[in-house]
Design an enzyme around this catalytic site. Sequence first.
Site, PDB file in Angstrom:
ATOM      1  N   HIS A  35     -10.656 -23.299 -43.067  1.00  0.00           N
ATOM      2  CA  HIS A  35     -11.392 -22.116 -43.530  1.00  0.00           C
ATOM      3  C   HIS A  35     -12.358 -21.623 -42.448  1.00  0.00           C
ATOM      4  O   HIS A  35     -12.485 -20.430 -42.203  1.00  0.00           O
ATOM      5  CB  HIS A  35     -12.213 -22.447 -44.784  1.00  0.00           C
ATOM      6  CG  HIS A  35     -11.411 -22.870 -45.974  1.00  0.00           C
ATOM      7  ND1 HIS A  35     -11.417 -24.164 -46.449  1.00  0.00           N
ATOM      8  CD2 HIS A  35     -10.583 -22.173 -46.800  1.00  0.00           C
ATOM      9  CE1 HIS A  35     -10.636 -24.239 -47.528  1.00  0.00           C
ATOM     10  NE2 HIS A  35     -10.116 -23.057 -47.755  1.00  0.00           N
ATOM     11  N   GLN A 146      -1.933 -19.137 -41.697  1.00  0.00           N
ATOM     12  CA  GLN A 146      -0.478 -19.318 -41.566  1.00  0.00           C
ATOM     13  C   GLN A 146      -0.001 -20.501 -42.402  1.00  0.00           C
ATOM     14  O   GLN A 146       1.158 -20.596 -42.775  1.00  0.00           O
ATOM     15  CB  GLN A 146      -0.130 -19.516 -40.084  1.00  0.00           C
ATOM     16  CG  GLN A 146       1.309 -19.890 -39.785  1.00  0.00           C
ATOM     17  CD  GLN A 146       2.306 -18.793 -40.131  1.00  0.00           C
ATOM     18  OE1 GLN A 146       1.938 -17.620 -40.231  1.00  0.00           O
ATOM     19  NE2 GLN A 146       3.548 -19.165 -40.320  1.00  0.00           N
ATOM     20  N   ASP A 148      -0.386 -20.909 -45.413  1.00  0.00           N
ATOM     21  CA  ASP A 148       0.241 -20.306 -46.600  1.00  0.00           C
ATOM     22  C   ASP A 148       1.076 -19.113 -46.130  1.00  0.00           C
ATOM     23  O   ASP A 148       0.732 -17.955 -46.379  1.00  0.00           O
ATOM     24  CB  ASP A 148      -0.837 -19.883 -47.591  1.00  0.00           C
ATOM     25  CG  ASP A 148      -1.660 -21.065 -48.059  1.00  0.00           C
ATOM     26  OD1 ASP A 148      -1.227 -21.777 -48.964  1.00  0.00           O
ATOM     27  OD2 ASP A 148      -2.738 -21.318 -47.470  1.00  0.00           O
ATOM     28  N   ARG A 185      -6.849 -29.716 -51.226  1.00  0.00           N
ATOM     29  CA  ARG A 185      -6.176 -30.668 -52.122  1.00  0.00           C
ATOM     30  C   ARG A 185      -6.033 -32.064 -51.501  1.00  0.00           C
ATOM     31  O   ARG A 185      -5.774 -33.026 -52.210  1.00  0.00           O
ATOM     32  CB  ARG A 185      -4.792 -30.147 -52.523  1.00  0.00           C
ATOM     33  CG  ARG A 185      -4.850 -28.969 -53.480  1.00  0.00           C
ATOM     34  CD  ARG A 185      -3.462 -28.570 -53.943  1.00  0.00           C
ATOM     35  NE  ARG A 185      -3.482 -27.491 -54.918  1.00  0.00           N
ATOM     36  CZ  ARG A 185      -3.450 -26.198 -54.621  1.00  0.00           C
ATOM     37  NH1 ARG A 185      -3.405 -25.799 -53.369  1.00  0.00           N
ATOM     38  NH2 ARG A 185      -3.474 -25.281 -55.581  1.00  0.00           N
TER      39      ARG A 185
HETATM   40  P1  AMP Z   1      -7.662 -21.637 -50.026  1.00  0.00           P
HETATM   41  O1  AMP Z   1      -9.116 -21.917 -50.187  1.00  0.00           O
HETATM   42  O2  AMP Z   1      -6.801 -22.842 -50.025  1.00  0.00           O
HETATM   43  O3  AMP Z   1      -7.175 -20.543 -50.952  1.00  0.00           O
HETATM   44  O4  AMP Z   1      -7.496 -21.037 -48.573  1.00  0.00           O
HETATM   45  C1  AMP Z   1      -8.212 -19.916 -48.151  1.00  0.00           C
HETATM   46  C2  AMP Z   1      -7.625 -19.405 -46.869  1.00  0.00           C
HETATM   47  O5  AMP Z   1      -7.707 -20.435 -45.868  1.00  0.00           O
HETATM   48  C3  AMP Z   1      -6.139 -19.056 -47.003  1.00  0.00           C
HETATM   49  O6  AMP Z   1      -5.877 -17.865 -46.265  1.00  0.00           O
HETATM   50  C4  AMP Z   1      -5.455 -20.237 -46.395  1.00  0.00           C
HETATM   51  O7  AMP Z   1      -4.185 -19.928 -45.847  1.00  0.00           O
HETATM   52  C5  AMP Z   1      -6.432 -20.626 -45.315  1.00  0.00           C
HETATM   53  N1  AMP Z   1      -6.230 -22.040 -44.942  1.00  0.00           N
HETATM   54  C6  AMP Z   1      -6.095 -23.086 -45.793  1.00  0.00           C
HETATM   55  N2  AMP Z   1      -5.866 -24.222 -45.103  1.00  0.00           N
HETATM   56  C7  AMP Z   1      -5.846 -23.886 -43.798  1.00  0.00           C
HETATM   57  C8  AMP Z   1      -5.637 -24.604 -42.575  1.00  0.00           C
HETATM   58  N3  AMP Z   1      -5.405 -25.910 -42.589  1.00  0.00           N
HETATM   59  N4  AMP Z   1      -5.683 -23.923 -41.410  1.00  0.00           N
HETATM   60  C9  AMP Z   1      -5.920 -22.573 -41.405  1.00  0.00           C
HETATM   61  N5  AMP Z   1      -6.121 -21.854 -42.511  1.00  0.00           N
HETATM   62  C10 AMP Z   1      -6.081 -22.475 -43.689  1.00  0.00           C
END
Ligand code: AMP
Length: 282
Positions: A35, A146, A148, A185
């Site tokens: 993030h 990327q 997701d 997760r």
């Molecule tokens: P989330 O909180 O899981 O909904 O993720 C928020 C944003 O952070 C989304 O655009 C995800 O694709 C991105 N994100 C999650 N994990 C990673 C990671 N390991 N590396 C880069 N971006 C990430």
Amino acid sequence: MLVSENISEIRKRRWLKNGETWGLVPTMGFLHKGHLSLVRQAQQENDAVCVSIFVNPIQFNRKQDFDTYPVDMKKDLALLEKEGVDLVWTPKADQLYPRNFQTYVDVTQITQFLEGAARPGHFRGVTTIVAILFNVFQPTRAYFGQKDAQQVAVIRRMVEDLLFNLTIKTCPTMREADGLAMSSRNTNLTEDAREQAPVLYQTLAEARRLMEEGEESAVKIKQFMQEKIEQTSLALIDYISVADPVTLQELETIQGEALISLAVFFGEVRLIDNVVFSRNTQ
Ligand code: AMP
């Protein structure tokens, strides 16, 4: 750093200075370095940055997943403060989805595959919340990972189709030292599962290497991946895919680019990861 759940206050801050460019980083919280890499890129490219933190109930297709999704708002705010973020938007579900809510955004085709097929209703929830965030905040640019890959493809489609006046930026996947893609997760993995989970990236990287060495059969690549992951005692494969990165349809023969992706359960925790193969870069 202003932290607010109040939509009028968020809008007011967004439009305080004329001509100011804003990057928006939508998240579900429990922030990690993945993030923060989005936040840093947004800071480089904009005058100011807003991070939204909202565990969006309508994008979860399993109640268990929603109920156990990790939350630590205090730690998240401390991290964002340290990064020098300007605004944190922490909306509440009953504000965004009041009782009479009945309007959804649905991208119809590329949501049929991969995550869309495995998690019915997931992308409708994602595009609906992201459309609401964009509509309220009207960022200059919005940042997605990327990690997701299909989510970014779906959001890009939505932005083009609904003529949202903003630019979508995709940021590379941040990984732990052993290759495991960072994910909120991961904290729910048991110790044994955490030890085994790096097999996902190892398998993706090896699949890409086989393609680089000339393997063109998607069936053979997927068979190799399945066998490798099945050797891991706690892993239960949801899907393994070698698809066209634009249409997301499964490939038979790998010629140009391919999105190699997978979703695997370790107990109740479902992890996803992907890498992109491009023959032109060889
Ligand atoms: P989330 O909180 O899981 O909904 O993720 C928020 C944003 O952070 C989304 O655009 C995800 O694709 C991105 N994100 C999650 N994990 C990673 C990671 N390991 N590396 C880069 N971006 C990430």
